[in-house]
Write a protein that holds these residues in place. Structure first.
Motif, short mmCIF file in Angstrom:
data_model
loop_
_atom_site.label_atom_id
_atom_site.label_comp_id
_atom_site.label_asym_id
_atom_site.label_seq_id
_atom_site.Cartn_x
_atom_site.Cartn_y
_atom_site.Cartn_z
N GLY A 193 -7.22 -3.17 0.11
CA GLY A 193 -7.86 -1.88 -0.12
C GLY A 193 -7.75 -1.51 -1.59
N GLU B 137 -16.68 -1.83 2.25
CA GLU B 137 -15.53 -2.06 1.37
C GLU B 137 -15.45 -3.50 0.89
N SER C 287 -11.03 -4.83 7.77
CA SER C 287 -11.11 -4.16 6.47
C SER C 287 -10.43 -5.01 5.40
N SER C 288 -10.50 -4.57 4.14
CA SER C 288 -9.89 -5.32 3.04
C SER C 288 -8.39 -5.49 3.24
N ARG D 184 0.83 -1.21 0.00
CA ARG D 184 0.00 0.00 0.00
C ARG D 184 0.86 1.26 0.00
#
Length: 327
Positions: free
Chosen positions: A215, A283, A211-212, A172
């Motif tokens: 993302g 998400e 969460s993912s 990321r």
């Protein structure tokens, strides 16, 4: 150790199912459509827009940009298409191949048994050659989701690994790592559809914080790497083909490389635009569709930019692959 081996075998077994399903789907649809699709491509002698539409339509039907690209290279080598006619068709192939990701974003894994059964019943119930081919295509479509489900099962434990989650955090922060990962996977598997399906499935997995895992900002560089890696098929297919066929393969590579470079440079805008064009929601529920939309957006925008510049692309690849070797 035994559990790790089981997961590895499950992952590659799922990948094998997916790739076989893609190949069987392409061949079955080609049989069902007969020679009309090939005639459509060979008859593209009009405007570049018609070439794009023909390339997109044939690729969307056959569900294989590699098969259509190799077909176009063969037509160029045989003199059925000129270089200037073939380049827009390749642009269209890039748009047509995004249909696969859009279909897979419907997340039909839970219905894969029904799809497989429907395909099998069609194969046994239908007597005609084309009707049986449609049945095999439906069965192959079910195999795609069976493969995705197996790959998802194998990857699920990774979502709870702190070491792996930490590595994804680096992806990321450094998009070039994701770009290299996507490029490497597609070069290895020789199928961007398979690696994008894997990306969609993986991104939809929850991480330690719920969460993912990747993302959207982490997934898009991998997607761009997948688009670069898919050009290797045309390059390899053109090695023993005519000089103009090599130029078509070069045009395919230039199209994806320049597009990936620009989109990677404007990654924050790419992320925002994709999110704006995609459904809203949690998400994990929408990221597979976001990735599919980002794939479509990339290829449509690149086509809109390059289509008016087709003569420039032709001149560039002619210089890149000259008529005579320079000594």
């Amino acid at each position: 150790m035994e559990q790790n081996l089981t997961r590895i075998f499950t992952l590659f077994g799922g990948l094998a199912l997916f790739l076989y399903g893609m190949d069987a789907l392409s061949h079955s649809l080609e049989t069902a459509a007969g020679s009309r699709l090939k005639s459509l491509l060979a008859a593209v002698t009009g405007s570049p827009v018609r070439g794009v539409l023909a390339g997109a339509a044939v690729t969307a039907v056959l569900q294989s940009s590699s098969a259509v690209t190799v077909m176009v290279l063969g037509f160029v080598s045989a003199g059925l298409l000129t270089l200037r006619q073939a380049v827009p068709v390749i642009f269209g192939c890039n748009i047509g191949t995004t249909v696969t990701a859009q279909l897979l974003a419907f997340r039909l894994e839970d219905m894969r048994g029904l799809v497989l059964l429907a395909g099998l019943l069609l194969c046994f119930a239908c007597a005609g050659r084309k009707a049986r081919a449609i049945g095999r295509a439906v069965f192959a479509f079910g195999l795609l989701f069976e493969g995705i489900a197996d790959m998802g099962t194998a990857m699920e434990p990774l979502a709870q690994s702190p070491v792996f989650v930490h590595w994804l955090g680096r992806v990321r922060q450094h998009p070039w790592l994701g770009l290299l990962a996507g490029l490497g996977m597609t070069l290895t598997v020789q199928s961007s559809s398979a690696t994008i399906a894997l990306l969609q499935n993986f991104a939809a997995r929850p991480g330690l914080d719920g969460s993912s895992l990747l993302g959207l900002a982490g997934a898009l560089p991998v997607l761009l790497g997948d688009n670069i890696g898919t050009t290797i098929t045309a390059v390899l297919a053109s090695l023993s083909a005519s000089r103009d066929a090599k130029r078509v393969a070069a045009a395919h590579a230039v199209f994806n490389l320049t597009g990936a470079a620009v989109f990677c440079a404007g990654l924050p805008l790419y992320v925002r635009l994709t999110a704006a064009l995609s459904p809203k929601g949690p998400e994990l529920a929408v990221i597979a569709r976001q990735i599919a939309n980002a794939h479509t957006l990339f290829n449509v925008v690149c086509t809109l930019v390059w289509l008016p510049l087709t003569p420039l692309m032709v001149r560039f690849v002619c210089r890149l692959v000259p008529d005579r070797a320079v000594r």
